[in-house]
Every structure is written in structure tokens, then in C-alpha cells.
Design a protein around this motif. Structure first.
Motif, PDB file in Angstrom:
ATOM      1  N   ASN A 249      50.063  -2.583 -45.326  1.00 35.75           N
ATOM      2  CA  ASN A 249      51.070  -3.610 -45.058  1.00 35.75           C
ATOM      3  C   ASN A 249      51.927  -3.895 -46.282  1.00 35.75           C
ATOM      4  O   ASN A 249      53.134  -4.126 -46.171  1.00 35.75           O
TER       5      ASN A 249
ATOM      6  N   TYR B 189      50.873  -6.429 -38.055  1.00 37.82           N
ATOM      7  CA  TYR B 189      52.104  -6.471 -38.838  1.00 37.82           C
ATOM      8  C   TYR B 189      53.345  -6.339 -37.951  1.00 37.82           C
ATOM      9  O   TYR B 189      54.353  -7.016 -38.164  1.00 37.82           O
TER      10      TYR B 189
ATOM     11  N   ILE C 174      49.954 -12.823 -42.499  1.00 34.73           N
ATOM     12  CA  ILE C 174      48.696 -12.084 -42.328  1.00 34.73           C
ATOM     13  C   ILE C 174      47.703 -12.452 -43.422  1.00 34.73           C
ATOM     14  O   ILE C 174      46.506 -12.651 -43.161  1.00 34.73           O
TER      15      ILE C 174
ATOM     16  N   GLN D 271      46.407 -11.583 -35.411  1.00 32.82           N
ATOM     17  CA  GLN D 271      46.518 -12.208 -36.730  1.00 32.82           C
ATOM     18  C   GLN D 271      46.819 -11.199 -37.835  1.00 32.82           C
ATOM     19  O   GLN D 271      47.468 -11.534 -38.828  1.00 32.82           O
ATOM     20  N   ASN D 272      46.396  -9.960 -37.659  1.00 28.78           N
ATOM     21  CA  ASN D 272      46.729  -8.946 -38.672  1.00 28.78           C
ATOM     22  C   ASN D 272      47.597  -7.823 -38.100  1.00 28.78           C
ATOM     23  O   ASN D 272      47.597  -6.707 -38.616  1.00 28.78           O
TER      24      ASN D 272
ATOM     25  N   THR E  39      44.130 -14.130 -42.576  1.00 23.41           N
ATOM     26  CA  THR E  39      42.955 -13.261 -42.732  1.00 23.41           C
ATOM     27  C   THR E  39      42.334 -13.294 -44.125  1.00 23.41           C
ATOM     28  O   THR E  39      41.225 -12.796 -44.313  1.00 23.41           O
TER      29      THR E  39
END
Length: 435
Positions: A219, A354, A208, A351-352, A212
Motif C-alpha cells: 500500500n 486499499y 487503513i 478496513q484494509n 488496522t
């Protein structure tokens, strides 16, 4: 007030339960001993008793039962036996085996609708969620969730872990961390997942950040909570082993007795030396990870994604033997038959995410551990397909591609899986190796 059509609401659950039950019934009709073995509280008498390494009546259940009866430390983990001991107080191997089956089946009945409900929330597509849950319910390794193995309990704990990590979950972050910690302890006491859980968390966080360029506190705290709690969970068992055997890492050392040692066996890329499901368990998580990284990176950079797009049905069949699928795809890609593929807006959100990265890395790391520590892929299919993490990651990936073909692919996979599941029930009745 909006009326709720009860029959429509219950249809997905009826489909899921019925599909699994039909496979079991067909297997029992073909080989009646399967029925008696599953429902009998005692071991069936055999003309020729089961003999290892080809056959065993209880397989791993015998180890869990003996471990609980003798209060010993082994390569197996204690929480499953602990639950059965304190729920039913069994006094013999047969009693343990029977209560393992009863409890596992009860957990299966409870967890199946939970999986569908959570997948529906995560994927935001009821039809896709149903097909993914069907693939999870009908795959050949699903039998382990009802015959008394730890997969039933671990899957239930995994479902709650997924729920806590859902981006849609609005629960207070502090409460989430407490519950994540508690679940991680229990999971680490149920199966040997210390290394997969820690590395899945760390690689999720790193991925991540690389995609990003941001490091979210939530996270970071999740990674710390899961990792430390997994260590704590193992430590509880480790100290018990230290007291009883003088060896904190006895479960790891015992695994060496099964021939586990670091090595590189490239022949396993083509021949698993075990059931074909194990080869699928080696390839599919890695392929999903690679495809996900490529499409998410291209989407975030607004770059064109040129790929070879298979159209013939033969490509669906090749999924059964992944090495053939990979080689055929590479050859077609090199031939220059490439087209631009469009992905949905959903792709960039991964993409982010988790939870997505945790699910896929957990599966990949289990695959790699088996590949680099065993001279055959024995039990790998069970580690991947008997629990829900791989299937949620697959569902997330399917959300990235518009069109109807993914549904046809999942239906084909479910049909093939159902046939293999019937065979698993037959093999169960014959005391044969299931995975």
C-alpha cells in the motif's frame, strides 16, 4: 467439462447495452434533432444559433478541439486531443468533434463489459455487480461517455487502475507498480485530477493504518507510485505550458477565470444553483464515507450498531434530494426509533481494502474541491457519476448489508436515472447544458 450457456453468459451485457440504447432512442424519438446532432459529422444549422451561457453546440468539446488545433495550453488537458490528432489527423473543429464522438462511443462499448467483469470480481456477487453497473450505465451523467468528452477515456483508464488495485489481482507487484505509474501519468494528462489522486492515496493509507495499526509495504509503494506519477503527468503538461505561456501552473490559473476561488457557500448544501445531480454528487460520496467508517469501526471492535432503519418507500424517493434525506434521518434517529443492524463478514475485510478507500476518497475529495472553490456546484455530478470510482465504492458498501432491500433500492435508482438520462439526450439535441 462444464458446459457454458452462452445466452446466460451474454444476458448481463445485453441488458447493459440495451438499457442505454433504449434511453438514447427514446430521447431521439421525442426530439429528432438529437439523432441528427449525434450522428452528423457537421454542425447542424440552427434558426437561432446557440448562444452562451444558456446554450452551446459543442460545449467543452470545442475547447478540446481548438486546443489541439492551435497547440495551446489552457485549463483543459491535452491527452484526449492528442489521441484524436494522431489517430485521425482532423483539420477542423467539426472534424475533431465528430472523431471525439466516434472514439468516445467505441470506448464506451469496450469499457461497459469491463466494468461489469471487474465489479463482479470485486463484489463477488453477480446480481449486485449487474445492478451497480446498470446504475453506472444509466445515470444521467453517462451521456458524457459517448458524446465526445474526456469521461470516456478517463473511465477506461480508471477501470484499468481499479483492476490493478483489486485485492484479487495476483499480478506481480513490481509489474503492478509500473502499470499503476503509467496509468497515473495518463490520467493526470487527461483531466485535472492531480490533487484528488494524491489525497485519495494518502487518505487511503492513513485510514487503513488507523483502522488496522499496520502499514503494508504494498500500500505504501502504491501510494508513492500513484502520487509521484500523477505529479509527473501534470509536470509534462506544466512544462509545455511554461514554454508556450511562461506559466507552469497556467491550467490552475485559468480555472480562476471561471470564478473558482476558495470560499464557504453554505447555501450550496441545499441549493446547488445547477442541476440536481450536482447536489447528489456533493452528498452521496460523503455519506458513503461516513457510513463506511462507522460500520467498519464497529465491526472491527465487535460493537453493536444501533441505527434507525427506514421501511417506507418514501425514503427511497428522498434519495433524490439528499438534504431532506439527511434531516429526516437525523430527526427519526433522535426520536429513539433505533434498532441493531447486522453487517456481513465482508465488512471487516474493507478496513484494509486499499481500492475501496481510494475509490471513495477520490469521489469525496472531488466533491469538497468543488464545494470550497465554486459558488455553485456546476459539473460536480459529472465528476462523480460519469466515472466508475463512486459506483465501486457504493457496491462495496452494499456488500456489508445482507438482505434484498438493497437490490430494490438500486432498481428504483436505475429507473429514475433512466428517465433523467432520456431528458439528457433531449437537452443534448437542444444544445443545452448537461452538467
Amino acid at each position: 467439462m462444464k458446459k457454458v450457456n452462452l445466452s446466460t453468459h451474454l444476458t448481463p451485457y445485453i441488458i447493459l447495452y440495451s438499457a442505454f440504447i433504449v434511453c438514447a432512442i427514446v430521447g431521439m424519438l421525442i426530439y429528432p434533432d438529437t439523432f441528427y446532432k449525434f450522428f452528423s459529422p457537421t454542425e447542424l444549422s440552427r434558426t437561432i444559433p446557440s448562444q452562451l451561457p444558456q446554450k452551446s453546440y459543442y460545449w467543452d468539446i470545442e475547447h478540446y478541439a481548438n486546443m489541439a488545433l492551435q497547440n495551446t495550453c489552457t485549463a483543459f488537458y491535452p491527452f484526449w486531443g492528442f489521441i484524436i490528432t494522431h489517430l485521425f489527423y482532423p483539420q477542423s473543429l467539426e472534424q475533431y468533434a465528430n472523431y471525439f464522438k466516434i472514439t468516445a462511443t467505441a470506448i464506451f462499448c469496450i469499457s461497459t463489459p469491463l466494468v461489469f467483469w471487474i465489479f463482479k470480481k470485486a463484489l463477488k456477487n453477480q446480481y449486485l455487480a449487474l445492478l451497480i453497473t446498470l446504475a453506472y450505465t444509466l445515470n444521467p451523467m453517462a451521456i458524457f461517455r459517448v458524446i465526445g468528452y474526456t469521461e470516456s477515456l478517463f473511465s477506461l483508464l480508471g477501470i484499468f487502475l481499479i483492476w490493478l488495485l483489486l485485492p484479487e489481482n495476483k499480478l506481480n507487484e513490481k509489474i503492478k507498480l509500473i502499470l499503476l505509474s503509467f496509468l497515473s501519468i495518463l490520467m493526470a494528462l487527461t483531466r485535472p485530477v492531480l490533487i484528488p489522486m494524491i489525497f485519495a492515496c494518502l487518505f487511503s493509507l492513513i485510514t487503513i493504518f488507523l483502522l488496522t495499526k499496520q502499514l503494508s509495504k504494498s500500500n505504501l509503494f502504491r501510494t508513492i507510485a500513484i502520487s509521484i506519477s500523477a505529479i509527473l503527468g501534470y509536470s509534462i503538461y506544466g512544462f509545455s505550458c511554461l514554454q508556450s505561456r511562461g506559466d507552469f501552473f497556467a491550467p490552475f490559473h485559468d480555472q480562476k477565470l471561471w470564478g473558482k476561488t476558495l470560499g464557504l457557500h453554505l447555501d450550496l448544501l441545499f441549493f446547488p444553483k445547477s442541476p440536481l445531480f450536482d447536489l447528489l454528487g456533493l452528498y452521496l460520496p460523503v455519506l458513503i464515507l461516513i457510513i463506511s467508517l462507522i460500520i467498519i469501526y464497529c465491526k472491527s471492535k465487535n460493537q453493536k450498531l444501533l441505527v434507525f432503519i427506514p421501511k417506507l418507500f418514501i425514503w427511497d424517493i428522498l434519495i433524490i434530494y439528499p438534504p431532506g434525506l439527511v434531516l429526516a434521518y437525523i430527526l427519526n434517529y433522535w426520536r429513539g426509533a433505533k434498532k441493531e443492524i447486522m453487517t456481513s463478514k465482508f465488512t471487516k475485510s474493507l478496513q484494509n481494502n486499499y481500492l475501496f478507500w481510494f475509490c471513495i476518497y477520490f469521489s469525496v475529495i472531488n466533491s469538497l474541491i468543488v464545494f470550497f472553490t465554486q459558488n455553485r456546484l456546476v459539473s460536480l455530478g459529472r465528476y462523480i457519476f460519469a466515472i466508475p470510482f463512486f459506483f465501486l465504492a457504493l457496491g462495496y458498501l452494499y456488500c456489508c448489508f445482507p438482505g434484498e432491500r438493497k437490490y430494490k433500492n438500486l432498481l428504483f435508482v436505475s429507473i429514475v436515472s433512466a428517465i433523467a438520462l432520456v431528458q439528457q439526450w433531449i437537452d443534448y439535441g437542444k444544445d443545452q447544458w448537461l452538467g
